[in-house]
Design an enzyme around this catalytic site. Structure first.
Site, short mmCIF file in Angstrom:
data_model
loop_
_atom_site.label_atom_id
_atom_site.label_comp_id
_atom_site.label_asym_id
_atom_site.label_seq_id
_atom_site.Cartn_x
_atom_site.Cartn_y
_atom_site.Cartn_z
N GLY A 14 -0.53 53.35 12.69
CA GLY A 14 -1.41 53.97 11.70
C GLY A 14 -2.82 54.09 12.26
N ARG A 75 4.05 56.49 15.59
CA ARG A 75 4.91 55.31 15.71
C ARG A 75 6.01 55.75 16.68
NH1 ARG A 75 2.55 52.37 11.70
NH2 ARG A 75 1.85 53.58 9.91
N ASP A 106 0.00 45.28 15.07
CA ASP A 106 0.96 44.35 15.66
C ASP A 106 2.20 45.03 16.25
OD1 ASP A 106 1.98 44.96 13.20
OD2 ASP A 106 2.47 42.90 12.64
N THR A 129 -6.42 48.43 12.73
CA THR A 129 -5.53 48.77 11.63
C THR A 129 -6.28 48.53 10.33
OG1 THR A 129 -3.62 48.01 10.32
CG2 THR A 129 -4.44 46.47 11.95
N ASP A 131 -5.06 47.50 7.78
CA ASP A 131 -4.41 46.40 7.06
C ASP A 131 -5.08 45.04 7.30
OD1 ASP A 131 -2.60 48.34 6.29
OD2 ASP A 131 -1.16 47.83 7.85
N ASP A 133 -4.30 42.72 9.20
CA ASP A 133 -3.30 41.65 9.14
C ASP A 133 -3.05 40.96 10.47
OD1 ASP A 133 -2.17 43.89 10.25
OD2 ASP A 133 -0.36 43.87 9.04
N ARG A 175 0.54 47.51 3.81
CA ARG A 175 1.89 47.17 4.23
C ARG A 175 2.40 45.94 3.48
NH1 ARG A 175 3.54 46.78 10.34
NH2 ARG A 175 1.55 45.71 10.37
O1 F6P Z 1 -0.58 50.20 8.88
C1 F6P Z 1 -1.41 51.14 8.28
C2 F6P Z 1 -0.72 51.78 7.10
O2 F6P Z 1 -1.60 52.70 6.53
C3 F6P Z 1 -0.20 50.80 6.05
O3 F6P Z 1 -1.20 50.32 5.19
C4 F6P Z 1 0.84 51.63 5.36
O4 F6P Z 1 1.85 50.83 4.78
C5 F6P Z 1 1.41 52.44 6.50
O5 F6P Z 1 0.43 52.47 7.52
C6 F6P Z 1 1.76 53.86 6.12
O6 F6P Z 1 2.33 54.45 7.20
P1 F6P Z 1 2.64 56.01 7.28
O7 F6P Z 1 1.34 56.74 7.38
O8 F6P Z 1 3.47 56.15 8.50
O9 F6P Z 1 3.36 56.35 6.02
#
Ligand code: F6P
Length: 338
Positions: A14, A75, A106, A129, A131, A133, A175
């Protein structure tokens, strides 16, 4: 390993506001030490497909304030497969890359750890990130901007909620962790904060009845509005399900709002620009010292490093002080403010 001549960088997972500021700092610091920087596009996919270009100072001019990432992100499930890891390693070998810096979270660092079985260059992670985390660093790049973005949006929701005496349930990203939810909830004076840290899956029924009671008491005390801030992936069926359940259980009308990807975009705030710049410069300096297999971190306002293994081993916990303040004082005071 001898002298470092070429460093590869990529942004993965992300995107987070401040990734561009980190890329800029890496390119400027590398230029200072006469190291070439090769940028790979679309995360690890760029390594697998050898999609890259050399980055010069002019490429990073005027990007410190931009959200997203100039290198694009993705990803990359192929990095979970031996074939993908080998292809990525082959690219690095073919291009004579001495070190790889990955800017991400991570999952991205797990890819970097796995790559080490097939490639012996130096590896560095920069935590970015929304998050927040990742363990071992006080903040990740992008978190503060995401929190501010969500606060701005929820303040606006509060205005319209007040105008109609409405109840809103707002879902925030993160997340499986509640850093965004707790910080934003407290900063927006949400009447309730629901997150992994204070609601266990088996407590959802009980929580529903407590919420209904609290909303009803707030309505009978003529509160103007009622905001519940909730972490994504927490409630079975998400915010829309909770809205349905409140209606069925207690005839309460609430409006669901999923804040979504707005939290990932926008110009990074000062704190993220500065953190990203410090971390980007530190990454190149650590490489000059031949450090490898580390994540750059900031602890107590000091840039430091931790091993990549430790960075991905644990998820960073939300401040217990913040949780206690919300649960033991603020949420209860909201109930009694009549
Ligand atoms: O890790 C960052 C994040 O924005 C999370 O908060 C969320 O769960 C996820 O990525 C969403 O991913 P995507 O944009 O692939 O739906």
């Amino acid at each position: 390993m001898g002298q470092i001549n070429k460093v590869a960088i990529l942004t993965s997972g992300g995107d987070a506001p401040g990734m561009n500021a980190a890329i800029r700092a890496i390119v400027i610091a590398a230029q200072h030490y006469q190291i070439d920087v090769i940028g790979y596009y679309h995360g690890y996919n760029g390594l697998i497909e050898n999609e890259s270009r050399l980055l010069s100072l002019s490429d990073v001019n005027n990007i410190i304030h931009r959200g997203g990432t100039l290198l694009k992100s993705a990803r990359c499930p192929a990095m979970l497969e031996i074939q993908g890891l080998k292809q990525a390693a082959n690219t690095l070998l073919k291009e004579k890359v001495d070190a790889l810096i990955v800017i991400g979270g991570d999952g991205s660092f797990s890819g970097l750890l796995a790559l080490q079985a097939y490639w012996s260059g130096l590896t560095i992670g920069i935590p970015a990130t929304i998050d927040n985390d990742l363990d071992g660093t006080d903040f990740t790049i992008g978190f503060t901007t995401a929190v501010n973005t969500a606060i701005e949006a929820i303040d606006k929701i509060r205005d319209t909620a007040n105008a109609f005496d409405r109840i809103f349930i707002i879902e925030l990203m993160g997340r499986q962790s509640g850093h965004i939810t707790f910080n934003v909830g407290v900063a927006c004076a949400a009447e309730q904060v629901l997150s992994f840290e204070n609601v266990k899956p088996e407590q959802q029924k009980e929580k529903l009845s407590l919420l209904a009671k609290d909303i009803q008491s707030s309505q009978s005390n003529h509160h103007e509005s009622y905001l519940i801030v909730m972490a994504e992936n927490l409630w079975l069926g998400g915010v829309t399900k909770l809205v349905e359940q409140l209606k069925e259980y207690a005839n309460i009308d609430a409006t669901a709002c999923i804040l979504g990807h707005i939290q990932r975009g926008g110009s990074p705030v000062a704190k993220d620009r500065i953190l990203a710049t410090k971390m980007g410069v530190a990454a190149i300096q650590k490489l000059m010292q031949k450090k490898s297999n580390i994540m750059i971190a900031e602890q107590d306002n000091t840039i430091t490093e931790i091993s990549l293994e430790n960075a991905v081993k644990h998820t960073k916990k939300v401040s217990q002080g913040l949780i206690n303040a919300q649960e033991d004082i603020l949420a209860l005071t909201a109930q009694n403010q009549c």
